[in-house]
Enzyme design. Structure first.
Site, PDB file in Angstrom:
ATOM      1  CE  LYS A  36      -0.318  -0.209   5.038  1.00 23.66           C
ATOM      2  NZ  LYS A  36      -1.150  -0.630   6.182  1.00 23.66           N
ATOM      3  CE1 TYR A 253      11.493  31.232   5.165  1.00 20.73           C
ATOM      4  CE2 TYR A 253      11.797  28.865   4.918  1.00 20.73           C
ATOM      5  CZ  TYR A 253      11.489  30.102   4.370  1.00 20.73           C
ATOM      6  OH  TYR A 253      11.174  30.193   3.059  1.00 20.73           O
ATOM      7  CG  MET A 301       8.387  23.687  -0.235  1.00 18.33           C
ATOM      8  SD  MET A 301       7.327  24.712  -1.254  1.00 18.33           S
ATOM      9  CE  MET A 301       6.017  25.098  -0.126  1.00 18.33           C
TER      10      MET A 301
HETATM   11  C1  LIG Z   1      -0.382  -1.691   6.818  1.00 17.68           C
HETATM   12  C2  LIG Z   1      -0.992  -2.888   7.387  1.00 17.68           C
HETATM   13  C3  LIG Z   1      -0.202  -4.005   7.709  1.00 17.68           C
HETATM   14  C4  LIG Z   1       1.314  -4.006   7.639  1.00 17.68           C
HETATM   15  O1  LIG Z   1       1.802  -3.478   8.848  1.00 17.68           O
HETATM   16  P1  LIG Z   1       3.379  -3.325   9.114  1.00 17.68           P
HETATM   17  O2  LIG Z   1       3.457  -2.848  10.511  1.00 17.68           O
HETATM   18  O3  LIG Z   1       3.854  -2.295   8.137  1.00 17.68           O
HETATM   19  O4  LIG Z   1       3.981  -4.635   8.887  1.00 17.68           O
HETATM   20  C5  LIG Z   1      -0.851  -5.143   8.149  1.00 17.68           C
HETATM   21  N1  LIG Z   1      -2.188  -5.179   8.295  1.00 17.68           N
HETATM   22  C6  LIG Z   1      -2.976  -4.104   8.021  1.00 17.68           C
HETATM   23  C7  LIG Z   1      -4.445  -4.206   8.206  1.00 17.68           C
HETATM   24  C8  LIG Z   1      -2.411  -2.928   7.570  1.00 17.68           C
HETATM   25  O5  LIG Z   1      -3.191  -1.870   7.324  1.00 17.68           O
END
Ligand SMILES: *Cc1c(COP(=O)(O)O)cnc(C)c1O
Length: 358
Positions: A36, A253, A301
């Site tokens: 993801k 800044y 930035m």
């Molecule tokens: C992102 C996610 C994972 C992976 O978690 P990590 O800590 O990055 O290994 C597993 N299960 C769900 C539901 C997630 O959203």
């Protein structure tokens, strides 16, 4: 050569090493690669391609991310961790072989109302204590009884741990027990372990484990070093200006940092619009000419400044590592009061990704 050469080098060999290393920790489980958020900033397509011969399935957050992989010829089942956003997605999931995380009673009813031939593969998410997604344990028990004869016998019961990064927290144990009890009662496979639990909590291993952050070589646990993982991302930028300032001069800044000696300041071409954390404190390390140097002043930035007084001559064009082989992304995260996940996933598209296979 044009452009500012702010580059994240992605080491595919390290990625594969990490996958194999962690997969071996759970011999009786299948390890889903969680890709993801563009594979936590590493590039979902190249990462999935590199792992495709090793993994049984991928996981993403929602359907757009899965369609992106399909458009690039990734053919594995893809689990949608946030579940379907509409009943239309249920139909699409069936034709595309996306596996849905069904997390409400309504979604389950919707899905069960479809003729068998139109039902996508799905996992049933149980809320064992995170209270974010999932059906509470007691309601789930009733639902499972009710649909007992209609549910696929390989439907996975899944849940998510709220404190997996804190191994001794009894909550983790309670969550695992709750899911296991349910899975045993109905003779169903389960999935609850994320990176932390795969590595540190074998009792949480299920038929499927879900590997995210540690695939990329970062640790979900504060000092966890049981298995050597390799950082997959190496983030570098160039020095684009150097100046000598006097004791008493300020940098950046808000004039938040003042030199207490004659200092050499290197201005580096990366800033918060690239995903370098704006809240990185003074002292956050960079790595140049074999030495650590401290960030000084505020992150802007497009640029950031380091005090390179102690490393000898630095010239424009010299490369500085922000995180990677010498500075763990967790270290930078600590200095910015955030977590490695947020830094990796937050790296913006301004940063070019270069893929290397060894
Ligand atoms: C992102 C996610 C994972 C992976 O978690 P990590 O800590 O990055 O290994 C597993 N299960 C769900 C539901 C997630 O959203």
């Amino acid at each position: 050569m044009i452009g500012r050469q702010t580059i994240a080098r992605i080491n595919i060999a390290a990625l594969i090493h990490n996958y194999r290393t962690i997969d071996q920790l759970a011999e009786n489980s299948k390890t889903i690669a969680v890709v993801k958020a563009d594979a936590y900033g590493h590039g979902a397509v190249p990462v999935s391609e590199a792992l495709s011969s090793m993994v049984d399935a991928f996981a993403v957050a929602f359907i757009d991310e899965a369609l992106h992989l399909r458009a690039h010829n990734i053919r594995h089942p893809i689990l949608l961790l946030e579940g379907p956003m509409s009943s239309e997605e249920m139909r699409l999931a069936r034709t595309q072989n996306f596996w849905l995380v069904i997390h409400t009673t309504e979604q389950l009813a919707d899905l069960m109302s479809l003729p068998l031939s139109q039902r996508p593969t799905f996992w049933l998410k149980i809320d064992t204590g995170m209270h974010r997604l999932g059906i509470p344990v007691d309601s789930a028990r009733k639902l499972l009884q009710r649909y007992r004869d209609e549910l696929p016998s390989d439907m996975v019961l899944c849940s998510h741990l709220s404190c997996a990064d804190d191994i001794d927290n009894p909550v983790t144990h309670r969550q695992v027990c709750a899911l296991k009890e349910l899975a045993e009662a109905f003779n169903l496979p389960l999935s609850i372990a994320n990176s932390a639990a795969i590595q540190a909590f074998p009792a949480a291993h299920g038929e499927w484990n879900r590997l995210g952050i540690s695939l990329y070589g970062a640790s979900p646990l504060p000092d966890f070093t049981a298995k050597p993982l390799l950082p997959v991302m190496h983030l570098e930028a160039s020095v684009i200006a150097i100046r000598t300032i006097q004791a008493g001069d300020f940098v950046g800044y808000g004039q938040t940092w003042q030199a207490n000696r004659v200092s050499t300041i290197a201005t580096v071409a990366i800033g918060y619009a690239d995903g370098y954390p704006r809240h990185a404190q003074v002292g956050t390390p960079g790595f140049i000419h074999g030495k650590r140097v401290p960030l000084v002043g505020r992150v802007s930035m497009d640029m950031v400044t380091f005090d390179v007084t102690d490393v000898g001559p630095v010239i424009c064009g010299d490369r500085i590592e922000l995180w990677g082989d010498n500075i763990a992304v967790e270290t930078v995260a600590q200095h910015a009061n955030t977590i490695s996940y947020a830094l990796l996933a937050g790296l913006s598209s301004r940063v070019k990704r270069h893929y290397v296979t060894m």
